[in-house]
Design a protein around this motif. Structure first.
Motif, PDB file in Angstrom:
ATOM      1  N   GLU A 237       0.849  -1.199   0.000  1.00  0.00           N
ATOM      2  CA  GLU A 237       0.000   0.000   0.000  1.00  0.00           C
ATOM      3  C   GLU A 237       0.884   1.248   0.000  1.00  0.00           C
ATOM      4  O   GLU A 237       0.653   2.195  -0.757  1.00  0.00           O
ATOM      5  N   ARG A 238       1.913   1.248   0.842  1.00  0.00           N
ATOM      6  CA  ARG A 238       2.800   2.427   0.907  1.00  0.00           C
ATOM      7  C   ARG A 238       3.544   2.624  -0.415  1.00  0.00           C
ATOM      8  O   ARG A 238       3.734   3.748  -0.865  1.00  0.00           O
ATOM      9  N   ILE A 239       3.970   1.508  -1.027  1.00  0.00           N
ATOM     10  CA  ILE A 239       4.685   1.611  -2.307  1.00  0.00           C
ATOM     11  C   ILE A 239       3.749   2.195  -3.361  1.00  0.00           C
ATOM     12  O   ILE A 239       4.108   3.116  -4.097  1.00  0.00           O
ATOM     13  N   TYR A 240       2.525   1.670  -3.393  1.00  0.00           N
ATOM     14  CA  TYR A 240       1.543   2.164  -4.364  1.00  0.00           C
ATOM     15  C   TYR A 240       1.319   3.659  -4.166  1.00  0.00           C
ATOM     16  O   TYR A 240       1.338   4.448  -5.116  1.00  0.00           O
ATOM     17  N   GLN A 241       1.101   4.058  -2.907  1.00  0.00           N
ATOM     18  CA  GLN A 241       0.813   5.471  -2.631  1.00  0.00           C
ATOM     19  C   GLN A 241       2.013   6.357  -2.940  1.00  0.00           C
ATOM     20  O   GLN A 241       1.865   7.468  -3.447  1.00  0.00           O
ATOM     21  N   HIS A 242       3.203   5.870  -2.643  1.00  0.00           N
ATOM     22  CA  HIS A 242       4.420   6.616  -2.974  1.00  0.00           C
ATOM     23  C   HIS A 242       4.492   6.843  -4.483  1.00  0.00           C
ATOM     24  O   HIS A 242       4.734   7.961  -4.947  1.00  0.00           O
ATOM     25  N   ASN A 243       4.266   5.767  -5.237  1.00  0.00           N
ATOM     26  CA  ASN A 243       4.333   5.876  -6.701  1.00  0.00           C
ATOM     27  C   ASN A 243       3.279   6.847  -7.230  1.00  0.00           C
ATOM     28  O   ASN A 243       3.549   7.643  -8.130  1.00  0.00           O
ATOM     29  N   TYR A 244       2.088   6.777  -6.668  1.00  0.00           N
ATOM     30  CA  TYR A 244       0.998   7.656  -7.134  1.00  0.00           C
ATOM     31  C   TYR A 244       1.338   9.117  -6.831  1.00  0.00           C
ATOM     32  O   TYR A 244       1.162  10.003  -7.667  1.00  0.00           O
ATOM     33  N   ALA A 245       1.853   9.338  -5.630  1.00  0.00           N
ATOM     34  CA  ALA A 245       2.220  10.710  -5.242  1.00  0.00           C
ATOM     35  C   ALA A 245       3.326  11.257  -6.148  1.00  0.00           C
ATOM     36  O   ALA A 245       3.288  12.422  -6.549  1.00  0.00           O
ATOM     37  N   GLN A 246       4.281  10.405  -6.484  1.00  0.00           N
ATOM     38  CA  GLN A 246       5.366  10.849  -7.385  1.00  0.00           C
ATOM     39  C   GLN A 246       4.783  11.283  -8.722  1.00  0.00           C
ATOM     40  O   GLN A 246       5.179  12.301  -9.281  1.00  0.00           O
ATOM     41  N   LYS A 247       3.828  10.506  -9.227  1.00  0.00           N
ATOM     42  CA  LYS A 247       3.217  10.855 -10.519  1.00  0.00           C
ATOM     43  C   LYS A 247       2.500  12.200 -10.430  1.00  0.00           C
ATOM     44  O   LYS A 247       2.580  13.017 -11.353  1.00  0.00           O
ATOM     45  N   LEU A 248       1.791  12.413  -9.325  1.00  0.00           N
ATOM     46  CA  LEU A 248       1.074  13.690  -9.158  1.00  0.00           C
ATOM     47  C   LEU A 248       2.067  14.846  -9.124  1.00  0.00           C
ATOM     48  O   LEU A 248       1.859  15.888  -9.753  1.00  0.00           O
ATOM     49  N   LEU A 249       3.165  14.663  -8.389  1.00  0.00           N
ATOM     50  CA  LEU A 249       4.188  15.716  -8.296  1.00  0.00           C
ATOM     51  C   LEU A 249       4.788  15.989  -9.669  1.00  0.00           C
ATOM     52  O   LEU A 249       4.959  17.147 -10.071  1.00  0.00           O
ATOM     53  N   GLU A 250       5.101  14.907 -10.388  1.00  0.00           N
ATOM     54  CA  GLU A 250       5.709  15.074 -11.718  1.00  0.00           C
ATOM     55  C   GLU A 250       4.795  15.843 -12.652  1.00  0.00           C
ATOM     56  O   GLU A 250       5.246  16.599 -13.496  1.00  0.00           O
ATOM     57  N   LYS A 251       3.468  15.667 -12.482  1.00  0.00           N
ATOM     58  CA  LYS A 251       2.528  16.385 -13.344  1.00  0.00           C
ATOM     59  C   LYS A 251       2.247  17.793 -12.830  1.00  0.00           C
ATOM     60  O   LYS A 251       1.445  18.514 -13.417  1.00  0.00           O
ATOM     61  N   GLY A 252       2.848  18.164 -11.684  1.00  0.00           N
ATOM     62  CA  GLY A 252       2.752  19.557 -11.255  1.00  0.00           C
ATOM     63  C   GLY A 252       1.875  19.840 -10.061  1.00  0.00           C
ATOM     64  O   GLY A 252       1.717  20.988  -9.674  1.00  0.00           O
ATOM     65  N   ALA A 253       1.282  18.826  -9.461  1.00  0.00           N
ATOM     66  CA  ALA A 253       0.510  19.080  -8.233  1.00  0.00           C
ATOM     67  C   ALA A 253       1.490  19.347  -7.095  1.00  0.00           C
ATOM     68  O   ALA A 253       2.577  18.763  -7.056  1.00  0.00           O
ATOM     69  N   LEU A 254       1.104  20.229  -6.194  1.00  0.00           N
ATOM     70  CA  LEU A 254       1.957  20.502  -5.041  1.00  0.00           C
ATOM     71  C   LEU A 254       1.428  19.707  -3.858  1.00  0.00           C
ATOM     72  O   LEU A 254       0.325  19.946  -3.371  1.00  0.00           O
ATOM     73  N   LEU A 255       2.187  18.706  -3.440  1.00  0.00           N
ATOM     74  CA  LEU A 255       1.797  17.910  -2.274  1.00  0.00           C
ATOM     75  C   LEU A 255       2.684  18.359  -1.128  1.00  0.00           C
ATOM     76  O   LEU A 255       3.908  18.272  -1.220  1.00  0.00           O
ATOM     77  N   ARG A 256       2.084  18.822  -0.048  1.00  0.00           N
ATOM     78  CA  ARG A 256       2.894  19.322   1.071  1.00  0.00           C
ATOM     79  C   ARG A 256       3.754  18.208   1.653  1.00  0.00           C
ATOM     80  O   ARG A 256       4.853  18.456   2.119  1.00  0.00           O
ATOM     81  N   ASP A 257       3.236  16.985   1.635  1.00  0.00           N
ATOM     82  CA  ASP A 257       4.057  15.836   2.020  1.00  0.00           C
ATOM     83  C   ASP A 257       3.593  14.620   1.226  1.00  0.00           C
ATOM     84  O   ASP A 257       2.529  14.073   1.502  1.00  0.00           O
ATOM     85  N   PRO A 258       4.384  14.211   0.221  1.00  0.00           N
ATOM     86  CA  PRO A 258       3.959  13.074  -0.606  1.00  0.00           C
ATOM     87  C   PRO A 258       3.808  11.780   0.184  1.00  0.00           C
ATOM     88  O   PRO A 258       3.191  10.831  -0.308  1.00  0.00           O
ATOM     89  N   ALA A 259       4.317  11.727   1.391  1.00  0.00           N
ATOM     90  CA  ALA A 259       4.142  10.519   2.206  1.00  0.00           C
ATOM     91  C   ALA A 259       2.826  10.541   2.965  1.00  0.00           C
ATOM     92  O   ALA A 259       2.467   9.573   3.626  1.00  0.00           O
ATOM     93  N   ARG A 260       2.122  11.665   2.900  1.00  0.00           N
ATOM     94  CA  ARG A 260       0.868  11.748   3.644  1.00  0.00           C
ATOM     95  C   ARG A 260      -0.299  12.130   2.732  1.00  0.00           C
ATOM     96  O   ARG A 260      -1.012  13.094   2.949  1.00  0.00           O
ATOM     97  N   ILE A 261      -0.471  11.314   1.686  1.00  0.00           N
ATOM     98  CA  ILE A 261      -1.651  11.432   0.827  1.00  0.00           C
ATOM     99  C   ILE A 261      -2.040  10.015   0.446  1.00  0.00           C
ATOM    100  O   ILE A 261      -1.166   9.162   0.248  1.00  0.00           O
TER     101      ILE A 261
END
Ligand code: UD1
Ligand code: CA
Length: 456
Positions: A237-261
């Motif tokens: 689950e953590r790996i999946y969420q990490h990967n998803y957050a990375q994709k969002l960041l790469e596309k330009g979303a600002l995540l205050r903490d990619p480990a907490r989404i």
């Protein structure tokens, strides 16, 4: 890519180590059953057919999908991976390839599978392999000392010390030409440490028949990880969420903490979206340009138009929210709600199955249910739409430019007409006239000389 691809998904294993009454492949990762993840990637390969091998008590597994084109086969008892594929054999085409997937290996990527299939050139066997730090428990890839070709897979429990030292492992995912599979499956034997019919024994048969066995490494280490316990499920689950957050960041979303989404579904972000910590997104959530979602919000099946801000601790489900709105903190927006632009919903306000038009505000401590609110309406603190009579739900209509004073009850069905003002503390049971003040409270009186009771 082959035109004749069959896919067999092995999902009969008991999953004892999950310590759960639910079949293992029904446990969810990112809000979706493990098996559903595997089915998704399988379908993206556009196979001729998908066959799923399920085991004892696995009938409930079928409910994971409504796809009627799937072939379900029962394997009972479960005598190993070779025995599992044998149950699916009657449904396999004569030509083409069969891809074996595991129902409990949910993160394998389309790219790795395509690469594996391409490597077989539709003619030979292919094995998805990996080099791992700790090969314990895995089948080891045994290669010819001279030409390096794959000549066997030895299961961990059958391996000698030299073989156990090999770090190249079988992920379990493999591709076998159907013409061979049909002849090899019935020949599998179970004379091994586990008394099981090992699918991996087909490698020896291939080598004996001079059918090459190619290997193709998985592109990422996490793709091959299986779920055998809740510990592993949590890791994936953590790996999946990490990967998803990375994709969002790469596309330009600002995540205050990619480990907490946490995204349990699909999150589509416009430009300059900002998401603070501890937000959960379920189903399909669409955030327009410049949308801000502050800390600790849960959004499920929601679309939010540009420049709207969702303040902390808001819970929004099955709703459409317009542009330039301000929601929260502590707002609850329930299904079938539509907010048009410039709407403010404040703290401790619950809105259900209602439409609120542009420029209207419900800022404090209110319940709005089964209601249509027009434009530029102000709903005072503590207003309640009494939509339920104990048997039926009724509608409240509040037209444009209405002002509802605080602590008002609107007993539905009722219409508050254009421009009405409702005096604070009123219980409104009848439709109000346009542009007038309506109130339903008794006049304030003062009783001079009144004494509070006191103890004697
Ligand atoms: C298998 C492979 C091993 C590989 C490993 C990767 C064999 C003999 N061994 O070992 O080389 O490194 O996976 O994780 O293939 N299943 C059934 N019916 C059965 C047995 C298993 O459907 O009778 C399913 C399980 O639900 C699971 C998959 O097959 O999805 C693998 O089974 P598992 O018992 O985990 O195989 P391993 O012994 O770990
Ligand atoms: Ca396993």
């Amino acid at each position: 890519m082959t035109s004749e691809l069959n896919i067999v998904i092995l999902a009969a294993g008991k999953g004892k180590r999950m310590h759960s009454s639910m079949p293992k492949v029904l446990h969810t990762l990112a809000g979706k059953a493990l098996l559903a993840h595997v089915l998704d990637v399988a379908n993206r390969l556009t196979p001729n057919q998908i066959c799923i091998v399920i085991g004892h008590g696995g009938e409930s597994v079928r409910n994971v999908t409504s796809d009627t084109s799937l072939i379900w086969v029962m394997q009972e008892p479960q005598l190993g991976t070779g025995h599992a594929v044998l149950q699916a054999q009657p449904y396999l085409d004569r030509e083409g390839l069969t891809l074996i997937l595991y129902g409990d290996v949910p993160l394998v990527s389309l790219a790795s599978l395509k690469k594996l299939i391409d490597a077989t050139q539709n003619r030979v066997c292919g094995i998805l392999t990996a080099i791992v730090d700790d090969p314990d428990g895995y089948g080891r890839i045994i290669r010819d000392e001279n030409n390096g070709e794959v000549k066997n897979i030895v299961e961990d429990k059958d391996a000698n010390t030299v073989q156990k030292a090999i770090h190249e492992i079988n992920t379990g995912i493999m591709v076998i030409p159907n013409q061979y599979l049909h002849s090899w499956l019935p020949k599998l034997e179970s004379n091994n440490a586990q008394q099981e019919y090992y699918l991996t024994d087909i490698v020896k048969m291939a080598v004996a028949q001079n059918v090459p066995v190619v290997s193709s490494p998985a592109m990422h280490s996490w793709e091959i990880m299986g779920v055998n316990s809740k510990v592993q499920l949590a890791e994936l689950e953590r790996i999946y969420q990490h990967n998803y957050a990375q994709k969002l960041l790469e596309k330009g979303a600002l995540l205050r903490d990619p480990a907490r989404i946490d995204v349990r579904g699909e999150l589509i972000c416009g430009a300059d979206v900002e998401i603070d910590v501890n937000c959960v997104f379920e189903g399909t959530v669409i955030l327009g340009d410049h949308v801000k979602v502050k800390a600790n919000c849960l959004l499920k099946d929601v679309s939010v138009s540009e420049k709207t801000t969702i303040l902390p601790f808001s819970h929004i489900e099955d709703a459409k929210i317009g542009a330039n709105c301000r929601i929260g903190p502590y707002s609850r927006i329930r299904p079938e709600t539509e907010l048009i632009d410039n709407v403010h919903i404040g703290n401790f306000v619950e809105v259900k199955k209602s439409r609120i038009a542009s420029g209207s505000k419900v800022n404090h401590l209110s319940y709005i249910g089964d209601t249509t609110i027009g434009e530029n309406v102000n709903i005072g603190a503590g207003t309640i739409t009494c939509n339920y009579d104990g048997a039926y739900k009724h509608q409240t209509i509040i037209e444009d430019n209405v002002f509802v004073g605080s602590d008002t009850q609107l007993v539905a069905p009722v219409t508050v007409a254009y421009g009405s003002t409702i005096g604070a503390g009123s219980t409104i049971t009848k439709d109000t006239p346009k542009n007038e003040l309506t109130l339903s409270r008794s006049k304030q009186v003062s009783i001079s000389g009144w004494k509070r009771p006191s103890k004697s």
